[in-house]
Design an enzyme around this catalytic site. Sequence first.
Site, PDB file in Angstrom:
ATOM      1  N   ASP A  21      -2.419 -45.780 -10.112  1.00  0.00           N
ATOM      2  CA  ASP A  21      -1.819 -46.366  -8.905  1.00  0.00           C
ATOM      3  C   ASP A  21      -1.235 -47.732  -9.248  1.00  0.00           C
ATOM      4  O   ASP A  21      -1.927 -48.594  -9.769  1.00  0.00           O
ATOM      5  CB  ASP A  21      -2.909 -46.485  -7.821  1.00  0.00           C
ATOM      6  CG  ASP A  21      -2.432 -47.248  -6.592  1.00  0.00           C
ATOM      7  OD1 ASP A  21      -1.213 -47.276  -6.361  1.00  0.00           O
ATOM      8  OD2 ASP A  21      -3.280 -47.803  -5.878  1.00  0.00           O
ATOM      9  N   ASN A  23       0.495 -49.723  -6.866  1.00  0.00           N
ATOM     10  CA  ASN A  23       0.725 -50.635  -5.731  1.00  0.00           C
ATOM     11  C   ASN A  23      -0.501 -50.850  -4.838  1.00  0.00           C
ATOM     12  O   ASN A  23      -0.391 -51.431  -3.760  1.00  0.00           O
ATOM     13  CB  ASN A  23       1.906 -50.144  -4.886  1.00  0.00           C
ATOM     14  CG  ASN A  23       1.656 -48.765  -4.285  1.00  0.00           C
ATOM     15  OD1 ASN A  23       0.579 -48.193  -4.475  1.00  0.00           O
ATOM     16  ND2 ASN A  23       2.624 -48.238  -3.568  1.00  0.00           N
ATOM     17  N   ASP A  25      -2.402 -48.804  -3.064  1.00  0.00           N
ATOM     18  CA  ASP A  25      -2.665 -48.008  -1.844  1.00  0.00           C
ATOM     19  C   ASP A  25      -3.702 -46.913  -2.092  1.00  0.00           C
ATOM     20  O   ASP A  25      -4.005 -46.122  -1.200  1.00  0.00           O
ATOM     21  CB  ASP A  25      -1.369 -47.406  -1.278  1.00  0.00           C
ATOM     22  CG  ASP A  25      -0.732 -46.369  -2.199  1.00  0.00           C
ATOM     23  OD1 ASP A  25      -1.242 -46.162  -3.325  1.00  0.00           O
ATOM     24  OD2 ASP A  25       0.286 -45.768  -1.798  1.00  0.00           O
ATOM     25  N   ASP A  29       0.907 -42.978  -8.521  1.00  0.00           N
ATOM     26  CA  ASP A  29       2.333 -42.901  -8.205  1.00  0.00           C
ATOM     27  C   ASP A  29       3.165 -42.873  -9.487  1.00  0.00           C
ATOM     28  O   ASP A  29       2.637 -42.965 -10.600  1.00  0.00           O
ATOM     29  CB  ASP A  29       2.740 -44.072  -7.303  1.00  0.00           C
ATOM     30  CG  ASP A  29       2.222 -45.410  -7.809  1.00  0.00           C
ATOM     31  OD1 ASP A  29       2.307 -45.645  -9.027  1.00  0.00           O
ATOM     32  OD2 ASP A  29       1.718 -46.211  -6.983  1.00  0.00           O
ATOM     33  N   ASP A  98       7.073 -29.453 -11.993  1.00  0.00           N
ATOM     34  CA  ASP A  98       6.483 -28.280 -11.346  1.00  0.00           C
ATOM     35  C   ASP A  98       7.526 -27.647 -10.435  1.00  0.00           C
ATOM     36  O   ASP A  98       8.238 -28.350  -9.717  1.00  0.00           O
ATOM     37  CB  ASP A  98       5.259 -28.689 -10.519  1.00  0.00           C
ATOM     38  CG  ASP A  98       4.068 -27.782 -10.786  1.00  0.00           C
ATOM     39  OD1 ASP A  98       4.220 -26.566 -10.608  1.00  0.00           O
ATOM     40  OD2 ASP A  98       3.005 -28.281 -11.173  1.00  0.00           O
ATOM     41  N   ASP A 199       4.840 -22.493 -10.512  1.00  0.00           N
ATOM     42  CA  ASP A 199       3.620 -22.216  -9.766  1.00  0.00           C
ATOM     43  C   ASP A 199       3.595 -20.754  -9.300  1.00  0.00           C
ATOM     44  O   ASP A 199       4.596 -20.255  -8.753  1.00  0.00           O
ATOM     45  CB  ASP A 199       3.580 -23.158  -8.555  1.00  0.00           C
ATOM     46  CG  ASP A 199       2.270 -23.113  -7.810  1.00  0.00           C
ATOM     47  OD1 ASP A 199       1.246 -23.500  -8.394  1.00  0.00           O
ATOM     48  OD2 ASP A 199       2.273 -22.697  -6.632  1.00  0.00           O
ATOM     49  N   GLU A 254       2.865 -19.750 -14.188  1.00  0.00           N
ATOM     50  CA  GLU A 254       1.478 -19.515 -13.792  1.00  0.00           C
ATOM     51  C   GLU A 254       1.406 -18.103 -13.211  1.00  0.00           C
ATOM     52  O   GLU A 254       2.065 -17.805 -12.222  1.00  0.00           O
ATOM     53  CB  GLU A 254       1.052 -20.545 -12.745  1.00  0.00           C
ATOM     54  CG  GLU A 254      -0.408 -20.365 -12.324  1.00  0.00           C
ATOM     55  CD  GLU A 254      -0.770 -21.181 -11.095  1.00  0.00           C
ATOM     56  OE1 GLU A 254      -1.936 -21.576 -10.991  1.00  0.00           O
ATOM     57  OE2 GLU A 254       0.099 -21.397 -10.221  1.00  0.00           O
ATOM     58  N   HIS A 327      -5.541 -28.893 -13.216  1.00  0.00           N
ATOM     59  CA  HIS A 327      -5.819 -29.483 -11.895  1.00  0.00           C
ATOM     60  C   HIS A 327      -6.565 -28.532 -10.969  1.00  0.00           C
ATOM     61  O   HIS A 327      -7.072 -28.946  -9.935  1.00  0.00           O
ATOM     62  CB  HIS A 327      -4.507 -29.911 -11.238  1.00  0.00           C
ATOM     63  CG  HIS A 327      -3.605 -28.764 -10.914  1.00  0.00           C
ATOM     64  ND1 HIS A 327      -2.969 -28.019 -11.896  1.00  0.00           N
ATOM     65  CD2 HIS A 327      -3.237 -28.200  -9.736  1.00  0.00           C
ATOM     66  CE1 HIS A 327      -2.258 -27.068 -11.319  1.00  0.00           C
ATOM     67  NE2 HIS A 327      -2.396 -27.145 -10.024  1.00  0.00           N
ATOM     68  N   ASP A 328      -6.626 -27.237 -11.329  1.00  0.00           N
ATOM     69  CA  ASP A 328      -7.315 -26.241 -10.500  1.00  0.00           C
ATOM     70  C   ASP A 328      -8.654 -25.810 -11.080  1.00  0.00           C
ATOM     71  O   ASP A 328      -9.333 -24.960 -10.497  1.00  0.00           O
ATOM     72  CB  ASP A 328      -6.443 -24.982 -10.347  1.00  0.00           C
ATOM     73  CG  ASP A 328      -5.318 -25.158  -9.349  1.00  0.00           C
ATOM     74  OD1 ASP A 328      -5.447 -26.001  -8.436  1.00  0.00           O
ATOM     75  OD2 ASP A 328      -4.292 -24.455  -9.478  1.00  0.00           O
TER      76      ASP A 328
END
Length: 557
Positions: A21, A23, A25, A29, A98, A199, A254, A327-328
């Site tokens: 990150d 910034n 928040d 990003d 992606d 995907d 995928e 990520h899964d």
Amino acid sequence: MQRKWWKESVVYQVYPRSFKDSNGDGIGDIKGITSKIDYLKELGIDVIWLSPVYKSPNDDNGYDISDYQAIMDEFGTMEDLEELLDELHKRGMKLMMDLVVNHSSDEHNWFVESKKSKDNPYRDYYIWKPGENGQEPNNWTSFFGGSAWQYDETTDEYFLHLFSKKQPDLNWENPKLRKEIYDMMTWWLEKGIDGFRMDVINLISKADGLPSAPGGKRYDWGGEFFMNGPRVHEYLQEMNREVLSKYDMITVGECPGASTDDAIKYANNEDTELNMIFTFEHMDIDSGPGGKWDLKPWKLKDLKEVMTKWQKDLEGKGWNSLYLNNHDQPRMVSRFGNDEEYHDQSAKMLATFLHMMQGTPYIYQGEELGMTNVRFDSVEEYNDIEIKNMYREKVIEGKEDHQKVMEAIYEKGRDNARTPVQWDDSENAGFTSGKPWLNVNPNYKVINAKNALENKDSIFYYYQKLIQLRKEYDIIVYGTYDLIMEDDDKIYAYTRTLGEEKLLVICNFSSETADFVLPEHINYQSANLLISNYEQNSEDISLIALKPYESRVYLLK
């Protein structure tokens, strides 16, 4: 064997929300990614695969796209993305985006129009059906649980969503829709990106008539009617003709439920469709008959069987992608290694096991640091829609035991992979100066990039060496694979062969010592140790007493 740059590359997956990150928040990003390019360059990777950064209401962390040609506000701007691309290209690195075109967001303009009326020009961009006797059009189940159909009272019909109800499936039968998708892909490639990770691309063709799954239950699975469907190869060949063949790019699809026979059709040597696909077979070896959340201990012989099948069936016919987490999926050192007593050794062993096979290796962010699964105290601390739906179905509605379900989440939940990357030992692991969107794994004080970069024996530098070896030795990329010691329940050993050279890869998958005995048919004059995760001094390879999670790679001549 045709030489291709994407066969010789190593890909690093960035899940932007959790990477860095810039910034404060609490959300990773694009500027955060750009700030860490030199870290990735030092690791040695060639291609960044960037999980979706497109405009999205974020129902499924960006895999629900409302505008394919705009950037999600939380992640930054199109200028930020162009800067990232430029900085990567300056360093000789590439960017793979992606591509999510089995479905869109229900907030995409196409769907907003589509649901207005049955004669709307966009109606046929999605899959609409009237109900059957007051119920859904068929009994297919969503990947996230429950029916794959959602009723919409505006036109008194249901739309298909194989994932969340905010992710309506696109209707690939419609040539106008396909052209819109190809135009969008071309727009990105003209911007300079270097490829697409696609995907669930093998779900884009559904069986004619959308028949119900046999069995008669109201919610059954139905995968045989939407995985590897009747027109999927036709569509991908068209995509290849219209877009992919015009660029020197990397593509990976995928493909859940794809067999090796399917893979050879998707990723053939003639390059008529894709470069390679992601298989899931090895990701299912610890799942019982009840699926992902039905935990069962995995066996090394099952891993050998699956990996060897994919290596041998695709040999000379297709190309493998190599991964143990993404990520899964849960963190590989927690799933296939020992993330406590032998954390570093098992992380290095697993990397050796994977990177020495034939195929393109994929590293998931934080893997090179040995990041582990997380155990949050309550289900409220988790963010993932799949986890939340499953918990509701099993515990709140199904009255199953809370602790048993939490154990399944600890083992298999997707948020294991999504906790923020651990950059240093400062607050929030140096990921953000704000409150992170998902809590950081408490072990960040020990497991972090700052520590890794200061320790020459770290997992990071081991990965760096594996990647360097791949660039030095053609045999690591192009050699053929053969399993040895097939029946051993602790050791996974195999050879790679290219011309007169042979590579010997030995991995102890247990926390005990194990004896490796060199098979008689392997002859050699010299054995050169290329890499090992323990200090070595012995020269004799005919009999090796392997330490827990030890791995060694020898070049035999």
